[in-house]
Design an enzyme around this catalytic site. Structure first.
Site, mmCIF file in Angstrom:
data_model
loop_
_atom_site.group_PDB
_atom_site.id
_atom_site.type_symbol
_atom_site.label_atom_id
_atom_site.label_comp_id
_atom_site.label_asym_id
_atom_site.label_seq_id
_atom_site.Cartn_x
_atom_site.Cartn_y
_atom_site.Cartn_z
ATOM 1 N N GLU A 29 -6.475 -7.473 -0.737
ATOM 2 C CA GLU A 29 -5.468 -6.527 -0.687
ATOM 3 C C GLU A 29 -4.232 -6.428 -1.629
ATOM 4 O O GLU A 29 -3.395 -7.209 -1.698
ATOM 5 C CB GLU A 29 -4.379 -6.133 0.442
ATOM 6 C CG GLU A 29 -3.928 -4.939 0.807
ATOM 7 C CD GLU A 29 -4.441 -3.928 1.352
ATOM 8 O OE1 GLU A 29 -5.382 -3.729 0.152
ATOM 9 O OE2 GLU A 29 -5.109 -3.718 2.785
ATOM 10 N N ASP B 152 -5.947 -5.833 -6.460
ATOM 11 C CA ASP B 152 -7.530 -5.363 -7.973
ATOM 12 C C ASP B 152 -6.647 -4.448 -8.894
ATOM 13 O O ASP B 152 -7.439 -4.699 -10.133
ATOM 14 C CB ASP B 152 -8.272 -3.858 -6.326
ATOM 15 C CG ASP B 152 -7.316 -3.038 -6.395
ATOM 16 O OD1 ASP B 152 -6.068 -3.418 -6.609
ATOM 17 O OD2 ASP B 152 -7.824 -1.968 -5.377
ATOM 18 N N LEU C 174 -6.552 2.997 6.225
ATOM 19 C CA LEU C 174 -7.982 3.565 6.502
ATOM 20 C C LEU C 174 -8.580 3.978 5.551
ATOM 21 O O LEU C 174 -9.897 5.131 5.180
ATOM 22 C CB LEU C 174 -8.891 3.669 8.142
ATOM 23 C CG LEU C 174 -8.235 2.353 8.481
ATOM 24 C CD1 LEU C 174 -8.539 3.167 9.982
ATOM 25 C CD2 LEU C 174 -9.019 1.292 8.948
ATOM 26 N N SER D 37 -7.517 9.056 3.100
ATOM 27 C CA SER D 37 -7.150 10.481 1.963
ATOM 28 C C SER D 37 -8.491 9.960 1.261
ATOM 29 O O SER D 37 -9.208 11.232 0.484
ATOM 30 C CB SER D 37 -6.831 11.171 1.202
ATOM 31 O OG SER D 37 -5.670 9.234 0.829
ATOM 32 N N GLU E 70 -9.017 12.395 -6.423
ATOM 33 C CA GLU E 70 -8.212 12.483 -5.538
ATOM 34 C C GLU E 70 -6.397 12.168 -6.585
ATOM 35 O O GLU E 70 -5.606 12.398 -5.643
ATOM 36 C CB GLU E 70 -7.923 10.628 -4.488
ATOM 37 C CG GLU E 70 -6.812 10.703 -3.732
ATOM 38 C CD GLU E 70 -7.222 9.249 -2.711
ATOM 39 O OE1 GLU E 70 -6.309 9.090 -1.997
ATOM 40 O OE2 GLU E 70 -8.218 9.071 -3.016
ATOM 41 N N ASP F 190 -11.403 2.031 -3.097
ATOM 42 C CA ASP F 190 -11.483 2.638 -2.186
ATOM 43 C C ASP F 190 -12.819 3.062 -1.830
ATOM 44 O O ASP F 190 -13.609 3.074 -1.229
ATOM 45 C CB ASP F 190 -9.960 3.376 -1.341
ATOM 46 C CG ASP F 190 -9.082 2.311 -1.729
ATOM 47 O OD1 ASP F 190 -9.296 1.656 -1.284
ATOM 48 O OD2 ASP F 190 -7.775 2.828 -1.760
ATOM 49 N N TYR G 207 4.524 1.136 -4.532
ATOM 50 C CA TYR G 207 3.128 0.658 -4.387
ATOM 51 C C TYR G 207 3.350 0.976 -6.336
ATOM 52 O O TYR G 207 2.909 -0.231 -7.529
ATOM 53 C CB TYR G 207 2.595 1.746 -4.772
ATOM 54 C CG TYR G 207 0.718 1.981 -5.507
ATOM 55 C CD1 TYR G 207 -0.154 1.488 -4.356
ATOM 56 C CD2 TYR G 207 0.483 2.375 -6.171
ATOM 57 C CE1 TYR G 207 -1.191 0.121 -4.718
ATOM 58 C CE2 TYR G 207 -0.939 2.266 -6.696
ATOM 59 C CZ TYR G 207 -1.722 1.019 -6.193
ATOM 60 O OH TYR G 207 -2.917 1.639 -6.226
#
Length: 393
Positions: free
Chosen positions: A37, A40, A128, A131, A164, A176, A226
């Site tokens: 997690e 990347d 999960l 979006s 997105e 994702d 983030y």
């Protein structure tokens, strides 16, 4: 036999948009990170899985540039024209649809308007990729209805990812979208979003299963946090590269480089680099654990991942930590770790199939007692990626 849910979704589309013209049913799964997690974007490999919950879209091509959408989750209908894809204050969830269309049009794909009915069985804010699943399903549908279905899955993933990001979320990653398009049943997806190299690993949990637990803690300031983590990692890499010119990314560092990191970085940047280097090593160990079918080894690794995300990457919450601390002490639980970008969301857990009922009951009770929140539990398994579903026998 076609599942009743699929038939019901198609029938609802026809009730809203009429029976005239051919409609198709599309599905894009959600995604769960098994391990790796948030590394990347620092050059790291991740292990993820598409899951058996996701987004369903019934769509029909129109002869004009109008896009009509009915979203089941919001019991709302919205429309826009492809001639005007500017973001407005009234858009809300419409930004995902505009963003995907804009990403396709900017790549010179010739696309028409469509009528769309959207249904999802993915819980929101549970880490999960709900979006991303929506954008992937929409991308797949638009391309297929416009005769562009022969595009490679990784290219579809790139288009969906860009869509997105246009107006909605900077937190999404190509990982994702690649997982959602390229996932396979009973396998996990080993992927590097920089090199685009990937490998499928058979995922045999034997007497165990995967569960995702929603903390029902609404994320706060996760976008800014983030972005802050990304900048801290980028800054840490630049400083370390000055000392080690051959360093290609933070994920090239090994656990044995911990003293080098501590000697050249301070505070937040030091902690971020320590997490990234250790997590990449855990991903490599996880590949070995998965290949030999050791759920015990994999469970131990993801527990260490949670510790790193909580103490070094600092993206966990009291609620997520409580779920992990309570779950790991229960009979039948082999490993547990927060997933997603943090500051809310959910955790991933490996547990014995025979203990599912007991674990869920006990965890729900203890979590409620300590947080006054409900914990929602979802059993998930690796699924195939985005696809068309049959609507006739």
């Amino acid at each position: 036999m076609i599942p009743k849910l699929h038939l019901k979704i198609v029938e609802r589309f026809r009730e809203i948009f009429g029976h005239k013209g051919e409609a198709k049913l599309y599905f894009a799964p959600g995604k769960v990170t098994v391990i790796g997690e948030l590394i990347d974007y620092s050059g790291g490999n991740t292990i993820t899985a598409a899951i058996d919950r996701g987004t369903y879209i019934v769509a029909r091509k129109r002869p004009d540039s109008k896009v009509n959408i009915y979203a089941h989750s919001f019991k709302a209908r919205k429309s826009f024209s492809l001639d005007d894809l500017e973001k407005t204050k009234e858009d809300e969830w419409l930004v995902y649809f505009k963003g995907v269309y804009l990403s396709l049009i900017e790549k010179d794909y010739k696309v028409a308007g469509i009528d769309i009915y959207v249904y999802t069985d993915l819980p929101f804010n549970t880490s999960l990729a709900s979006s991303s699943s929506l954008c992937a399903c929409l991308t797949y549908a638009i391309l297929d209805l416009n005769g562009l279905s022969n595009i490679e899955p990784i290219e579809k993933a790139k288009l969906s990812y860009e869509g997105e990001k246009k107006f909605a979320s900077q937190k999404t990653s190509l990982t994702d979208h690649a997982t959602i398009f390229m996932g396979k049943e009973n396998q996990v997806f080993f992927f590097n979003m920089n090199s685009l190299e990937y490998e499928y690993l058979d995922f045999n949990l034997g007497e165990y299963c995967m569960a995702v637990i929603n903390s029902n803690k609404k994320r706060a300031s996760s976008d800014s946090e983030y972005n802050a983590r990304k900048k801290e990692c980028e800054s840490a890499y630049k400083k370390l590269k000055e000392k080690k010119p051959n360093l290609k990314s933070l994920c090239d560092l090994k656990p044995k480089d911990a003293e080098f990191i501590k000697a050249n970085l301070q505070n937040k940047e030091m902690r971020r680099a320590l997490y990234v280097s250790a997590e990449q090593d855990r991903v490599n160990q996880a590949v070995k654990a998965i290949k030999k079918g050791s759920v015990k080894d994999l469970g131990n690794l993801i527990l260490k991942t949670h510790d790193g995300l909580s103490k070094l990457y600092e993206v966990s919450t009291a609620e997520l930590d409580i779920l992990v601390e309570e779950a790991i002490n229960m009979d039948g639980v082999m490993g547990v770790c927060m997933i997603g970008t943090g500051f809310g969301g959910g955790v991933l857990m490996f547990l014995k199939k025979t203990e599912v009922e007991n674990v869920i009951e006990n965890l729900y009770s203890k979590y409620k007692e300590k947080t006054r929140r409900d914990a929602d539990v979802y059993i998930v398994k690796p699924s195939n990626g985005a696809r068309i579903l049959p609507i006739e026998e």
